[in-house]
Design an enzyme around this catalytic site. Structure first.
Site, short mmCIF file in Angstrom:
data_model
loop_
_atom_site.label_atom_id
_atom_site.label_comp_id
_atom_site.label_asym_id
_atom_site.label_seq_id
_atom_site.Cartn_x
_atom_site.Cartn_y
_atom_site.Cartn_z
N CYS A 22 -63.22 101.66 60.01
CA CYS A 22 -64.46 102.22 60.52
C CYS A 22 -64.80 103.49 59.75
CB CYS A 22 -64.36 102.50 62.02
SG CYS A 22 -63.20 103.84 62.40
N CYS A 25 -62.18 106.30 59.79
CA CYS A 25 -61.07 106.14 58.83
C CYS A 25 -61.49 106.65 57.46
CB CYS A 25 -60.68 104.66 58.72
SG CYS A 25 -60.27 103.87 60.28
N ASP A 439 -89.27 107.06 25.97
CA ASP A 439 -89.20 107.23 24.53
C ASP A 439 -90.05 106.12 23.92
OD1 ASP A 439 -88.24 107.94 21.90
OD2 ASP A 439 -86.91 106.22 22.06
#
Length: 782
Positions: A22, A25, A439
């Site tokens: 979860c 943790c 670019d």
């Protein structure tokens, strides 16, 4: 950008962490890593059960793994070259435990709930088995469920609770143990309980374990599908290859291939490593690398890439990059690291989940005490049901999965579309881009000169002039010579026979081709030779107006043609810019080219702002000036773009071929096409929408159902939420979050915006004009 130009950074250590269940943790592992001097930075991921760690100087990954293990979550350092997440057996383990728990729980559920639902069955049990024996059987079977398939919740949850860091397993452990222990007292010492409160809840404890295991199994299966992109990438590399040694060909493991080895590739086989073709001609399917379906021609000297598919011809190649140095290994690393990235939006989740479990424990106690002292009889039973329901229904699994599982799916899908996320947080930042700055050369244009126009004088034929030009340029080393030769090849014209070529430095060249005197060069050369190009001046002016380089061609002392040489605009550039502008994004272009050439391209592509004649360092200044109006993405293809890529909010590096694993940007376009910018933007937008949906569900679920579990609906319905139903709702919430994230696998390359203005400039091969002195072929600017 060549391979030697690539920018390399230290490879982070990847830890496989078990026991993550979860968001709480994840938070504890994250805090343990952040507090260590061995770690520069770390990202812990619930969806992949892994942690990507940037080590401090001199630190060892195994020591960091030991640090995580000491925090209560067993961790191992993923070995070099092993890119497979350590979750392959997770789904099978949950399935096995679920089936065992379900088999043991079914009799418990039938004995208890059947007796409640059907009075006849209740009386039948009393007359035959006996109610006490029924409870003894339920006790034995439930105890087996808790200590066998359900023991993982206790082995992880109880130590975490005792250490003062409760998490999801702690809530399940407390809830199921409370229901089981209350039932044990009701079964074996009912006299200790108030009258009417000797109910048993064995079925609740057992069903909670079954439903949570079912949710974990479905969640693991779904996460396996979410991580399928890496699995598919790993499958692209063949296990063996046919190596030529001492005149013999033998099969060896791909891992044993060394640079310089000669490899024979059968038709339809995948290339095992990166290298170049030594013998043979054919085509290769490089769609796994670039997302482009068209086969790519391969002949002697052509690069080939690991994981790409050989066509119908046998080829012989020489290995150059092997093992973790191959493009395929680089892509897998990029996807793996991106999947473990934490987005800024997760900071909110972390702050909430850090205090969420302690708050749930407090709410469970409040609910129990409120029912015990103020609830109707049997108040003790009601208090137990409310407390267990709150503990079970509030597990923060869905919260922890809401963001990482979406990143996991999106980064994998991006790789399949040729969009590699070197930094996973680019997913969030890309959505808010205000300006995309391109670019020009090699990004919006092809990056090499092409013959874009050819005007023929009266008395000469188009193809014959092109043959003479190709013959004259055949031995020239000038960059423009290749443009003429490619144009002739595309029309199937063989270069004329060149018997004598003389280079005229700074002016052009003269040659004797097919017995005719050919002079190719600038206008000054023609004036010095006294050759009159007056009839072709309208075409010359037209080419010059479009900032194209004009080359004059004379044959036997007469003006024969004027040609335009230009860096062709990519065919997809117009649609890319049109689509981005339709999304409300401003477009800028920055280039080192002269202003006339830049303005010509900008006019054709309808670019909003143009910055010409800029040096590499000045490109970064342009990006910073544009950032005053909002976030900027810079798209470039060369090492000279590195300062601008670094300065931009999102740096998008144009990859392609063997330099796809370059680390010059936040996002890498493996296809080498600017169309990937649109794909990246759409992927970001849809991913963030998906994450917001997940977060709304995950948080909304808890906000709505915790009060229900506490008994908010009892005054209106006379019922409390069953702990078993709470377990089912909790498991379902995680499955829904993961299933919603899986929808991102359907994200495709977006359709281009509808063209409402002038059509995109088309690059065409020069063709013969209907009238002398007319210009043929598409005229595009440099």
């Amino acid at each position: 950008m060549t391979d030697s130009d690539q920018i390399h950074v230290p490879t982070p250590a990847i830890l496989d962490v078990s026991g993550l269940s979860c968001a709480s943790c994840v938070g504890r592992v994250q805090r343990a890593l952040d507090a260590s001097d061995l770690v520069h930075s770390a990202r812990v991921n619930l969806a992949t059960h892994s942690a990507v760690v940037d080590l401090a100087e001199g630190a060892d990954g195994k020591d960091v793994a030991d640090l995580v293990t000491a925090a209560g979550y067993a961790a191992t350092l993923r070995e070099e070259g092993d890119n497979a997440p350590a979750q392959q057996n997770e789904s099978a383990a949950y399935r096995r435990n679920f089936l065992i728990a379900a088999i043991l729980t079914l009799p418990v559920f039938v004995l208890e709930m059947g007796a409640h639902a059907f009075p006849q069955f209740h009386h039948y049990l009393g007359a035959t088995l006996g109610h006490d024996n029924s409870r003894y059987i339920q006790f034995v079977l439930t105890a087996l469920v808790l200590i066998w398939p359900g023991r993982g919740f206790y082995l992880k949850g109880v130590p975490a609770l005792l250490a003062g860091r409760p998490e999801m397993n702690s809530l399940v452990s407390l809830g199921t143990f409370a229901a089981f222990s209350y039932s044990v007292v009701a079964t074996f010492a009912a006299s200790l309980l108030p009258a009417g409160a000797d109910n048993v809840y064995f079925e609740a404890a057992a069903v909670i374990i079954v439903l949570i295991l079912l949710g974990r199994w479905l969640e693991a299966r779904a996460k396996g599908q979410a991580g399928a992109a890496i699995a598919r990438l790993l499958e692209l590399q063949p296990a063996t290859a046919r190596i030529e040694t001492e005149g013999q060909i033998k099969d060896i493991p791909t891992a044993a291939i060394l640079p310089g080895d000669i490899i024979h590739i059968r038709p339809g086989e995948r290339f095992a490593v990166d290298g170049v073709v030594l013998r043979g001609r054919g085509f290769a399917d490089e769609s796994m690398l670039t997302g482009e379906a068209l086969p790519v021609a391969k002949e002697e000297g052509a690069p080939v890439t690991s994981g790409t598919l050989n066509g119908a011809s046998a080829l012989v190649m020489q290995a150059e990059r092997v093992g973790r140095d191959t493009v395929l290994a680089g892509i897998i690393r990029l996807v793996d690291e991106a999947q473990a990235t934490k987005l800024p939006i997760e900071n909110l989740v972390d702050r909430i989940t850090r205090i969420f479990v302690p708050v749930v424990l407090v709410l469970a106690v409040i609910a129990g005490l409120a029912w015990l002292f103020f609830g109707p009889e049997p108040s003790l039973s009601h208090a137990l049901v409310a407390m267990v329901s709150v503990l079970i229904i509030a597990c923060p699994c869905a919260m922890g999965l809401a963001v990482p599982v979406s990143i996991m799916v999106a980064s994998g899908r991006g790789a399949e579309l040729g969009v590699l996320l070197r930094k996973g947080d680019a997913l969030q930042r890309m959505e808010n881009i205000h300006t995309v700055c391109f670019d020009k050369t090699g990004t919006l244009t092809i990056g090499r000169p092409e013959l874009s126009g050819l005007a023929i004088a009266a008395g000469f034929e188009h193809d014959k002039v092109l043959r003479l030009m190709a013959g004259a340029e055949a031995t020239s080393e000038h960059p423009l010579a290749g443009a003429v030769l490619r144009a002739a090849e595309e029309r199937g014209i063989e270069p004329g026979l060149n018997l004598d070529m003389e280079a005229l430095p700074g002016s052009g060249l003269r040659a004797l081709v097919d017995g005719r005197r050919v002079l190719i060069g600038n206008e000054a050369l023609m004036q010095a030779e006294g050759i009159d190009f007056t009839p072709l001046q309208p075409s010359v002016k037209g080419f010059v107006a479009e900032a194209q380089s004009v080359i004059f061609v004379a044959v036997d002392g007469l003006a024969a043609a004027v040609s335009a040489i230009a860096d062709q605009i990519r065919p997809e550039s117009y649609n890319v810019i049109t689509t981005l502008k339709a999304r409300g994004i401003r477009i800028a272009m920055v280039t080192g080219d002269a202003k006339p050439a830049a303005d010509a391209v900008a006019k054709l592509l309808r670019v909003d702002q143009v910055y010409a004649q800029t040096l590499p360092g000045e490109k970064a200044d342009v990006v910073q000036s544009l950032q005053a109006d909002g976030p900027v993405a810079f798209v470039g293809d060369g090492i000279n773009d590195a300062p601008a890529l670094a300065s931009a909010d999102i740096g998008i590096a144009m990859g392609g071929g063997n330099n796809v694993a370059t680390e010059a940007g936040d996002i890498i376009l493996a296809s080498g096409s600017p169309a990937g910018v649109v794909t990246a933007y759409e992927l970001s937008r849809k991913t963030m929408r998906n994450i917001r949906q997940n977060l709304v569900w995950a948080f909304g679920y808890n906000v709505l159902l915790i009060p229900v579990a506490m008994g908010a609906l009892y005054p209106f319905t006379g019922m409390l939420l069953s702990p078993a139903l709470g377990a089912g709702a909790m498991a379902l919430s995680s499955v829904l979050v993961v299933s919603n994230a899986l929808r991102l696998r359907r994200v495709g390359s977006p359709a281009p915006a509808t063209q409402t203005a002038s059509p995109a400039p088309q690059v065409t091969t020069p063709k013969a004009p209907e009238k002398p002195a007319s210009c043929c072929g598409g005229k595009t600017a440099s």
